[in-house]
Design a protein around this motif. Structure first.
Motif, PDB file in Angstrom:
ATOM      1  N   GLU A 247      33.347  11.938  71.065  1.00 24.20           N
ATOM      2  CA  GLU A 247      34.781  11.698  70.907  1.00 24.20           C
ATOM      3  C   GLU A 247      35.208  10.414  71.601  1.00 24.20           C
ATOM      4  O   GLU A 247      36.038   9.650  71.074  1.00 24.20           O
ATOM      5  CB  GLU A 247      35.554  12.894  71.477  1.00 24.20           C
ATOM      6  N   ILE A 248      34.594  10.144  72.767  1.00 26.33           N
ATOM      7  CA  ILE A 248      34.983   8.961  73.542  1.00 26.33           C
ATOM      8  C   ILE A 248      34.632   7.671  72.821  1.00 26.33           C
ATOM      9  O   ILE A 248      35.264   6.631  73.017  1.00 26.33           O
ATOM     10  CB  ILE A 248      34.320   9.014  74.943  1.00 26.33           C
ATOM     11  N   LYS A 250      35.081   6.935  69.738  1.00 27.88           N
ATOM     12  CA  LYS A 250      36.022   6.579  68.681  1.00 27.88           C
ATOM     13  C   LYS A 250      36.937   5.424  69.067  1.00 27.88           C
ATOM     14  O   LYS A 250      37.493   4.738  68.199  1.00 27.88           O
ATOM     15  CB  LYS A 250      36.879   7.801  68.308  1.00 27.88           C
ATOM     16  N   SER A 251      37.100   5.208  70.357  1.00 25.84           N
ATOM     17  CA  SER A 251      38.009   4.160  70.830  1.00 25.84           C
ATOM     18  C   SER A 251      37.387   2.775  70.763  1.00 25.84           C
ATOM     19  O   SER A 251      38.057   1.775  71.049  1.00 25.84           O
ATOM     20  CB  SER A 251      38.433   4.460  72.279  1.00 25.84           C
ATOM     21  N   VAL A 252      36.119   2.678  70.366  1.00 27.82           N
ATOM     22  CA  VAL A 252      35.404   1.398  70.368  1.00 27.82           C
ATOM     23  C   VAL A 252      35.051   1.022  68.930  1.00 27.82           C
ATOM     24  O   VAL A 252      34.572   1.866  68.160  1.00 27.82           O
ATOM     25  CB  VAL A 252      34.119   1.498  71.216  1.00 27.82           C
ATOM     26  N   ARG A 255      31.821   1.941  67.198  1.00 31.33           N
ATOM     27  CA  ARG A 255      31.225   2.795  68.245  1.00 31.33           C
ATOM     28  C   ARG A 255      30.162   2.060  69.060  1.00 31.33           C
ATOM     29  O   ARG A 255      29.321   2.682  69.707  1.00 31.33           O
ATOM     30  CB  ARG A 255      30.648   4.076  67.648  1.00 31.33           C
TER      31      ARG A 255
END
Length: 424
Positions: A247-248, A250-252, A255
């Motif tokens: 989940e973390i 997704k902010s990049v 990915r």
């Protein structure tokens, strides 16, 4: 007068009662003291017995350590032997506490005594197997199928349109594969039942990411480590990249949480591998690098060890990384080096044995060829050296500290090491 006598009698009765009570209390106190002393004596006796037993066990442990770890064994006896169906044999891999045997026409899971737990038939031209935890995958290189297994048997089959170049599996059964076409390479992902995940990575040799050479999934399946080759000023260079699919991640963008180019200037990275969910390693033609993804969004190069000599072999387990390199000094042509996942060296040892295979199982390093073997412990001591009168393709630890499982194309044997030498 009679009243006076009556009072005297009462006084004497009371005095007699007090004497009786005092005597009773005194007797009770004496009894408690006796019991207390007896209990103390029993405790001391038990403590002495415990110390004696502990001393004997400690001495026995030290003796066992010397017997199993320090002695150099040169002889062996066969505990049991089992004939195997050879088929079109390709190789063996450690799979849990047992062995995965695979060939061009099928795979089988063999327990620690050579019994077949399950058998799976298929047809492949060039099968290659990978294992992680409770899952294994067998891919047909340049073909279009990947068979996925757990310890109970087949869980699914992944089918691809493009030819398969490499495959890796996580300990949860997620599979990643490099697929190749004429214009680009792709990394596709599959579930344990073989169905495709809605995730892919496109890579071009002349693009920003580079051309994927090797990939490795973390045991939990949330991280992908890749070795890439890319062009820089007309020169081929290496790169290590990390993708995070949790989940973390997704902010990049894409990915992509980390990329390392500078450590591989004018060098190529041939192989990468996740040792556990935190530590991983990359093998270049002039170095071995150790990485940490403790910070999921910022992978770290923990240590890079330059290698001036030619690297002959690389091998690893969850706890150790092994290298064999040329040794230009002295009469021994090779040097064996073993490291921990954080890059700290465990031992270094020169040798002149002509090996063809190198493995790590538990606390032992195995060097072997088709008819002989050397076993080192993690102190760098040579535990066993011997020759066999049967062909050898795989060696691993046995059920007991001084036993080995020796597997060949047609048989599996458990051997018990016997003292034939002295301390090394």
């Amino acid at each position: 007068m009679s009243e006076w006598n009556s009072m005297n009698r009462e006084i004497k009765k009371n005095q007699l009662r007090r004497q009786i009570v005092q005597t009773s209390v005194s007797n009770d106190e004496s009894s408690e003291e006796i019991i207390k002393k007896a209990r103390t004596k029993v405790r001391k006796k038990r403590l002495r017995i415990f110390l004696v037993v502990f001393g004997l066990l400690a001495a026995g442990g030290i003796g066992a350590f010397q017997y199993f770890s320090l002695y150099h064994y040169t002889n062996y006896g066969i505990v049991w032997s089992k004939e195997l169906n050879e088929g079109s044999y390709e190789g063996y891999l450690d799979f849990g506490s047992n062995v995965l045997k695979y060939s061009r026409d099928g795979a089988s899971y063999l327990d620690a005594q050579g019994k077949e737990v399950w058998i799976q038939s298929y047809e492949m031209k060039s099968p290659r197997a990978v294992v992680s935890g409770d899952y294994a995958a067998i891919a047909d290189l340049q073909g279009n199928s990947i068979y996925i297994f757990d310890k109970a048997g087949k869980t699914g089959v992944a089918t691809t349109v493009l030819p398969i170049v490499k495959a890796t599996v996580s300990s949860h059964g997620v599979v990643a594969a490099i697929l190749e076409d004429s214009a680009a390479n792709y990394i596709y992902f599959f579930k344990q039942d073989g169905s495709a995940l809605d995730v892919k990575i496109k890579a071009l040799l002349g693009g920003d990411s580079g051309y994927p050479v090797d990939i490795s999934l973390s045991p939990d399946g949330t991280q992908l480590m890749g070795a890439y080759a890319y062009l820089k000023n007309g020169t081929l260079n290496g790169r290590v990249a990390f993708h995070n699919f949790a989940e973390i991640g997704k902010s990049v963008p894409d990915r992509l949480v980390g990329g390392f180019d500078e450590p591989y200037d004018a060098a190529l990275v041939a192989q990468v591998h996740f040792l556990d969910d935190t530590y991983s390693c990359a093998f270049a033609d002039n170095s071995v690098s150790f990485y940490s993804t403790r910070n999921a969004l910022s992978p770290e190069l923990v240590k890079q060890i330059p290698i001036k000599e030619e690297i002959k072999s690389v091998f690893y387990s969850k706890k150790y990384v092994g290298l064999i390199v040329d040794n230009p000094e002295g009469e021994n042509p090779y040097r064996l080096e073993v490291y921990r996942p954080d890059g700290k060296q465990v031992f270094s040892r020169v040798f002149q044995y002509q090996y063809t295979n190198a493995d790590i199982d538990g606390e032992h390093v195995f060097l072997y060829n088709e008819d002989s073997c050397r076993v080192y412990n993690m102190s760098g001591r040579l535990k066993f050296s011997g020759t066999f009168d049967f062909p050898v393709t795989k060696i691993r630890n046995g059920r007991f500290p001084n036993t080995l499982i020796v597997t060949g194309p047609k048989n599996m044997k458990e051997i018990r090491l016997q003292i034939g030498g002295q301390y090394q």
